[in-house]
Design a protein around this motif. Structure first.
Motif, PDB file in Angstrom:
ATOM      1  N   SER A   1       1.914 -55.522  14.187  1.00  0.00           N
ATOM      2  CA  SER A   1       0.633 -54.913  14.570  1.00  0.00           C
ATOM      3  C   SER A   1       0.843 -53.427  14.890  1.00  0.00           C
ATOM      4  O   SER A   1      -0.012 -52.591  14.581  1.00  0.00           O
ATOM      5  CB  SER A   1       0.060 -55.621  15.796  1.00  0.00           C
ATOM      6  OG  SER A   1      -0.179 -56.972  15.514  1.00  0.00           O
TER       7      SER A   1
ATOM      8  N   ILE B   1       9.859 -56.747   5.886  1.00  0.00           N
ATOM      9  CA  ILE B   1       9.700 -58.213   5.847  1.00  0.00           C
ATOM     10  C   ILE B   1       8.263 -58.567   5.495  1.00  0.00           C
ATOM     11  O   ILE B   1       7.390 -57.705   5.491  1.00  0.00           O
ATOM     12  CB  ILE B   1      10.101 -58.873   7.182  1.00  0.00           C
ATOM     13  CG1 ILE B   1       9.282 -58.302   8.348  1.00  0.00           C
ATOM     14  CG2 ILE B   1      11.590 -58.719   7.444  1.00  0.00           C
ATOM     15  CD1 ILE B   1       9.433 -59.092   9.643  1.00  0.00           C
TER      16      ILE B   1
ATOM     17  N   ILE C   1       6.383 -64.696   0.287  1.00  0.00           N
ATOM     18  CA  ILE C   1       6.643 -63.470   1.039  1.00  0.00           C
ATOM     19  C   ILE C   1       8.153 -63.320   1.147  1.00  0.00           C
ATOM     20  O   ILE C   1       8.867 -64.306   1.306  1.00  0.00           O
ATOM     21  CB  ILE C   1       5.963 -63.429   2.427  1.00  0.00           C
ATOM     22  CG1 ILE C   1       6.258 -64.662   3.255  1.00  0.00           C
ATOM     23  CG2 ILE C   1       4.467 -63.216   2.290  1.00  0.00           C
ATOM     24  CD1 ILE C   1       5.679 -64.577   4.678  1.00  0.00           C
TER      25      ILE C   1
ATOM     26  N   ILE D   1      -4.384 -63.323   9.975  1.00  0.00           N
ATOM     27  CA  ILE D   1      -3.123 -62.689  10.416  1.00  0.00           C
ATOM     28  C   ILE D   1      -2.827 -61.422   9.621  1.00  0.00           C
ATOM     29  O   ILE D   1      -2.586 -60.357  10.196  1.00  0.00           O
ATOM     30  CB  ILE D   1      -1.934 -63.689  10.279  1.00  0.00           C
ATOM     31  CG1 ILE D   1      -2.141 -64.884  11.216  1.00  0.00           C
ATOM     32  CG2 ILE D   1      -0.617 -62.987  10.576  1.00  0.00           C
ATOM     33  CD1 ILE D   1      -1.117 -65.993  11.056  1.00  0.00           C
TER      34      ILE D   1
ATOM     35  N   GLY E   1      -3.723 -56.930   9.398  1.00  0.00           N
ATOM     36  CA  GLY E   1      -4.279 -56.766  10.746  1.00  0.00           C
ATOM     37  C   GLY E   1      -4.828 -58.082  11.255  1.00  0.00           C
ATOM     38  O   GLY E   1      -5.765 -58.631  10.673  1.00  0.00           O
TER      39      GLY E   1
ATOM     40  N   LEU F   1      -9.792 -54.848  18.169  1.00  0.00           N
ATOM     41  CA  LEU F   1      -9.388 -53.582  18.796  1.00  0.00           C
ATOM     42  C   LEU F   1      -9.952 -52.385  18.009  1.00  0.00           C
ATOM     43  O   LEU F   1     -10.527 -51.453  18.585  1.00  0.00           O
ATOM     44  CB  LEU F   1      -7.861 -53.566  18.806  1.00  0.00           C
ATOM     45  CG  LEU F   1      -7.077 -52.535  19.556  1.00  0.00           C
ATOM     46  CD1 LEU F   1      -5.866 -53.230  20.194  1.00  0.00           C
ATOM     47  CD2 LEU F   1      -6.584 -51.459  18.632  1.00  0.00           C
TER      48      LEU F   1
END
Ligand SMILES: Cc1cc2nc3c(=O)[nH]c(=O)nc-3n(C[C@H](O)[C@H](O)[C@H](O)COP(=O)(O)OP(=O)(O)OC[C@H]3O[C@@H](n4cnc5c(N)ncnc54)[C@H](O)[C@@H]3O)c2cc1C
Length: 383
Positions: free
Chosen positions: A132, A155, A210, A362, A365, A372
């Motif tokens: 984040s 990653i 991933i 997830i 962001g 936020l």
């Protein structure tokens, strides 16, 4: 206000819907079970122009704008959420990066190859200690004559083991203020020192791996810099504004795919001598699901339209991503519930949508980060 799509976008939507029904959905469950990258489907998508959605025509692209891309990602996600995220990352984050920030020679070199699907693009921002808080990344790029030398570890790189090109974010000036520390580079897969040592095993989107990408003394020509030195963090965030619209569209597609299965099942499944769709409890679930899906789609289309008009859209993109991704998790959960015990079985595709939806709240962001961003914009009266 007119909610009708222009003819060319309606045609695009119909074409992709047919392609997905014929070539994507029938293989999606096997791809997921085998965690197999959908290479054939991607090649077929490329022949339809779906790998060049952000590439100008002069480079062989099929530019359809953010709204057009959102239509594509929704249609593809309704059949295969994994192929949808691959297309979203490749088009919006990678082709968009090169087309917007690459030098003209770099654009001429890379865009035709990206648009034709010859190479797939990946976006490498996240690091073990910078998720984040992306600005905390530590991958380093040191200038050495007419090259940069990159060292670091990325990653969670989507289709990181199938990419031919990576957008890598690295620190060029550790002493600069946060917004000027980082630069962005377009790095070829075959650059000596670039390795993909590891693929993760994950909950969903199994056909889109991933991977970890490491960079060891990677020499990258200075012509591979995107924008100017120090522009990287701003580039990463601007790309994510577009990316979040894409993930919103993907989430709408996931929700729609699960909803369609649930509605069909509710009409077919008999209990107490009648279809379960006759029970008000099931009807209300379907009503809530469909209403949230429509609302999510409208938020996605609004954000995409603002982006296409060149208007501020950070707030709208985060709202769309937040609402659509939470809609996808809600709708897929309800869809499993409507299927009862069968919803828990691999044999019924609805469990795959349920697992795939989880990533949308997830990546690009988290929901907390979207809230936020939204709150900051609201409190500073900016868009
Ligand atoms: C399937 C998948 C594909 C991905 N693909 C890519 C990719 O292609 N490229 C790439 O660069 N990255 C990718 N990512 C990484 C993804 O963007 C990050 O996982 C995400 O940004 C969150 O970072 P993190 O995992 O380090 O969580 P953290 O940042 O450690 O967050 C942990 C928790 O704390 C919360 N949190 C953190 N900070 C705050 C705050 N200030 N206020 C409130 N809550 C907070 C978060 O919301 C979360 O709930 C992918 C991730 C997944 C799961």
């Amino acid at each position: 206000m007119d909610f009708t799509l222009p003819d060319e976008l309606r045609l695009l939507q119909e074409t992709v819907r047919e392609f997905v029904a014929d070539a994507v959905t029938p293989r999606a469950a096997d791809r997921d079970r085998e965690a197999a990258f959908p290479a054939d489907e991607l090649r077929a998508a490329a022949t339809l122009g779906l790998c060049g959605l952000m590439v100008p025509e002069e480079f062989g692209g099929n530019p359809v704008g953010s709204l057009g891309a959102a239509l594509v990602y929704e249609e593809v996600a309704a059949g295969s959420p994994a192929l949808s995220v691959t297309l979203s990352v490749h088009n919006t984050l990678v082709c968009g990066a090169v087309a917007t920030y690459g030098q003209p020679e770099l654009q001429a070199e890379l865009l035709p190859r990206l648009a034709s699907g010859e190479i797939l693009g990946a976006y490498a921002l996240t690091e073990p200690s910078a998720g984040s808080d992306a600005a905390a990344l530590t991958t380093r790029a040191r200038r050495d004559g007419d090259h940069y030398v990159l060292d670091g570890r990325k990653i969670f790189v989507t289709h990181g083991d199938h990419a031919g090109l990576y957008i890598i974010f690295a620190v060029t000036d550790p002493e600069a203020r946060t917004s000027r520390r980082i630069s962005a580079f377009a790095v070829d897969r075959d650059t000596p020192g670039l390795a993909v040592p590891r693929r993760e095993h994950k909950l969903g989107l199994r056909a889109s791996e991933i991977a970890e990408v490491t960079l060891t003394e990677c020499r990258v020509p200075a012509t591979r810099l995107l924008g100017n030195e120090g522009d990287g963090f701003g580039i990463a965030m601007a790309l994510l504004d577009g990316g979040r619209i894409g993930i919103g569209a993907q989430a709408v597609g996931i929700a729609r795919g699960a909803f369609d299965l649930a509605r069909r099942y509710a009409r077919e499944r008999q209990q107490f001598g009648r279809p379960i769709a006759d029970f008000q409890a099931i009807q209300w679930k379907l009503a809530d699901m469909a209403t949230r899906i429509d609302a999510a789609r409208l938020l996605v289309w609004r954000a995409a339209t603002l982006r296409d008009q060149g208007q501020p859209h950070t707030l709208a993109a985060s709202q769309a991503k937040l609402f659509a991704s939470e809609t996808a998790t809600f709708v897929t959960d309800q869809a499993v519930q409507i299927h009862g015990g069968y919803g828990y079985l691999e044999e019924y595709a609805v469990e795959r949508y349920f697992r795939d939806a989880r990533a949308t709240v997830i990546y690009e962001g988290t929901s907390e980060i979207q809230r936020l961003v939204i709150a900051r914009r609201l409190l500073s009266d900016s868009q």
